[in-house]
Design an enzyme around this catalytic site. Structure first.
Site, PDB file in Angstrom:
ATOM      1  N   TYR A  22       0.489  -1.138   0.009  1.00 42.66           N
ATOM      2  CA  TYR A  22      -0.335  -0.263   0.061  1.00 42.66           C
ATOM      3  C   TYR A  22       0.680   1.534  -0.373  1.00 42.66           C
ATOM      4  CZ  TYR A  22      -3.628  -3.164   1.037  1.00 42.66           C
ATOM      5  OH  TYR A  22      -4.863  -4.304   1.087  1.00 42.66           O
ATOM      6  N   ASN A  73     -13.555   3.339  -1.484  1.00 42.10           N
ATOM      7  CA  ASN A  73     -11.939   2.228  -0.856  1.00 42.10           C
ATOM      8  C   ASN A  73     -13.029   2.059   0.055  1.00 42.10           C
ATOM      9  OD1 ASN A  73     -10.889   0.859  -0.495  1.00 42.10           O
ATOM     10  ND2 ASN A  73      -8.464   2.263  -0.994  1.00 42.10           N
ATOM     11  N   HIS A  79     -15.180  -7.195  -0.529  1.00 43.84           N
ATOM     12  CA  HIS A  79     -15.277  -8.139  -1.376  1.00 43.84           C
ATOM     13  C   HIS A  79     -16.422  -8.838  -0.140  1.00 43.84           C
ATOM     14  CE1 HIS A  79     -11.148  -6.706  -2.805  1.00 43.84           C
ATOM     15  NE2 HIS A  79     -10.826  -6.588  -0.998  1.00 43.84           N
ATOM     16  N   ASP A  86     -26.255  -2.023  -1.841  1.00 46.15           N
ATOM     17  CA  ASP A  86     -27.743  -1.784  -1.382  1.00 46.15           C
ATOM     18  C   ASP A  86     -27.688  -0.907  -0.928  1.00 46.15           C
ATOM     19  OD1 ASP A  86     -28.288  -4.463  -2.227  1.00 46.15           O
ATOM     20  OD2 ASP A  86     -29.043  -4.289  -0.397  1.00 46.15           O
ATOM     21  N   HIS A  99      -9.546   0.971  -5.347  1.00 48.41           N
ATOM     22  CA  HIS A  99      -8.031   0.777  -4.663  1.00 48.41           C
ATOM     23  C   HIS A  99      -6.454   0.947  -5.070  1.00 48.41           C
ATOM     24  CE1 HIS A  99     -11.397  -1.852  -3.216  1.00 48.41           C
ATOM     25  NE2 HIS A  99     -12.068  -2.443  -4.867  1.00 48.41           N
ATOM     26  N   LEU A 100      -5.951   1.401  -3.641  1.00 44.90           N
ATOM     27  CA  LEU A 100      -4.739   1.406  -3.960  1.00 44.90           C
ATOM     28  C   LEU A 100      -3.623   0.379  -4.113  1.00 44.90           C
ATOM     29  CD1 LEU A 100      -4.001   2.291  -0.384  1.00 44.90           C
ATOM     30  CD2 LEU A 100      -3.769   4.005  -2.063  1.00 44.90           C
ATOM     31  N   SER A 101      -4.094  -0.915  -4.295  1.00 47.20           N
ATOM     32  CA  SER A 101      -3.055  -2.233  -4.593  1.00 47.20           C
ATOM     33  C   SER A 101      -4.358  -2.592  -6.429  1.00 47.20           C
ATOM     34  CB  SER A 101      -3.185  -3.052  -3.679  1.00 47.20           C
ATOM     35  OG  SER A 101      -4.479  -3.608  -3.442  1.00 47.20           O
ATOM     36  N   ARG A 110     -10.056 -11.253  -3.325  1.00 46.54           N
ATOM     37  CA  ARG A 110      -9.609 -10.052  -3.726  1.00 46.54           C
ATOM     38  C   ARG A 110     -10.367  -9.690  -5.281  1.00 46.54           C
ATOM     39  NH1 ARG A 110      -6.866  -7.799   1.027  1.00 46.54           N
ATOM     40  NH2 ARG A 110      -5.722  -9.142   1.806  1.00 46.54           N
TER      41      ARG A 110
HETATM   42  C1  DQA Z   1      -8.094  -2.361  -0.727  1.00 49.52           C
HETATM   43  C2  DQA Z   1      -8.001  -4.004  -1.653  1.00 49.52           C
HETATM   44  C3  DQA Z   1      -8.526  -4.841  -0.548  1.00 49.52           C
HETATM   45  O1  DQA Z   1      -8.038  -5.909  -0.824  1.00 49.52           O
HETATM   46  C4  DQA Z   1      -7.882  -4.514   1.029  1.00 49.52           C
HETATM   47  O2  DQA Z   1      -8.672  -5.354   1.963  1.00 49.52           O
HETATM   48  C5  DQA Z   1      -8.232  -3.296   1.522  1.00 49.52           C
HETATM   49  C6  DQA Z   1      -7.162  -1.829   0.790  1.00 49.52           C
HETATM   50  C7  DQA Z   1      -6.635  -1.271  -1.400  1.00 49.52           C
HETATM   51  O3  DQA Z   1      -6.942  -0.134  -1.873  1.00 49.52           O
HETATM   52  O4  DQA Z   1      -5.987  -1.846  -2.680  1.00 49.52           O
HETATM   53  O5  DQA Z   1      -8.196  -3.187   2.395  1.00 49.52           O
HETATM   54  O6  DQA Z   1      -8.814  -1.745  -1.000  1.00 49.52           O
END
Ligand code: DQA
Length: 144
Positions: A22, A73, A79, A86, A99-101, A110
């Site tokens: 991250y 995010n 997940h 909803d 998502h950062l990653s 994921r």
């Molecule tokens: C995340 C990716 C998710 O799978 C993980 O649980 C996170 C960070 C991301 O920003 O990459 O907490 O949302």
């Protein structure tokens, strides 16, 4: 244009948690980046972070009729949370998922995102810049 940026569970630990995944920049820097980028794009940005699923749903509900866009995010709730999906559907506000990653290149679990079932755009694997891209997406929309 009013944009609500929501960071969910464990995002407040950015900079401390898994820096190889991250990044090393901390949560304070992320919030500053979001606010600064929003300001430069002429957007009115509110940032909200919570580790609680229900609180995130409440915040989304409160956005009804008040915001033009949501950037979310949700962390791991991405997940698992039908409740957040909803809530987004209920308020019917255009939403970008960030998502950062790159969640598509990590563990199998994921790859599934409930939020993607509603979001009109999904940005992954770009670190802080993903939020910037999401803000720019809304800023560009303003002129459409
Ligand atoms: C995340 C990716 C998710 O799978 C993980 O649980 C996170 C960070 C991301 O920003 O990459 O907490 O949302």
């Amino acid at each position: 244009m009013k944009i609500l940026v929501i960071n969910g569970v464990n995002l407040n630990m950015v900079g401390i948690r898994e820096p190889d995944v991250y990044g090393k920049k901390d949560f304070k820097a992320l919030v500053e980046y979001i606010k600064e980028t929003g300001k430069n794009l002429g957007l009115s940005v509110t940032h909200y972070q919570s580790n609680y699923e229900g609180d995130i749903c409440t915040q989304i509900q409160k956005a009804y009729d008040r915001y033009d866009g949501i950037i979310i995010n949700a962390g791991a709730y991405t997940h698992t949370s039908i409740a957040i999906l909803d809530a987004l559907k209920a308020v019917n506000i255009p939403t970008v998922e960030v998502h950062l990653s790159n969640v598509y290149e990590r563990e199998e679990f994921r790859r599934k995102s409930y939020i993607s079932l509603y979001a009109e755009k999904v940005i992954v694997g770009k670190g802080f810049d993903g939020y910037g891209e999401a803000l720019k997406y809304f800023a560009d929309k303003k002129y459409c």
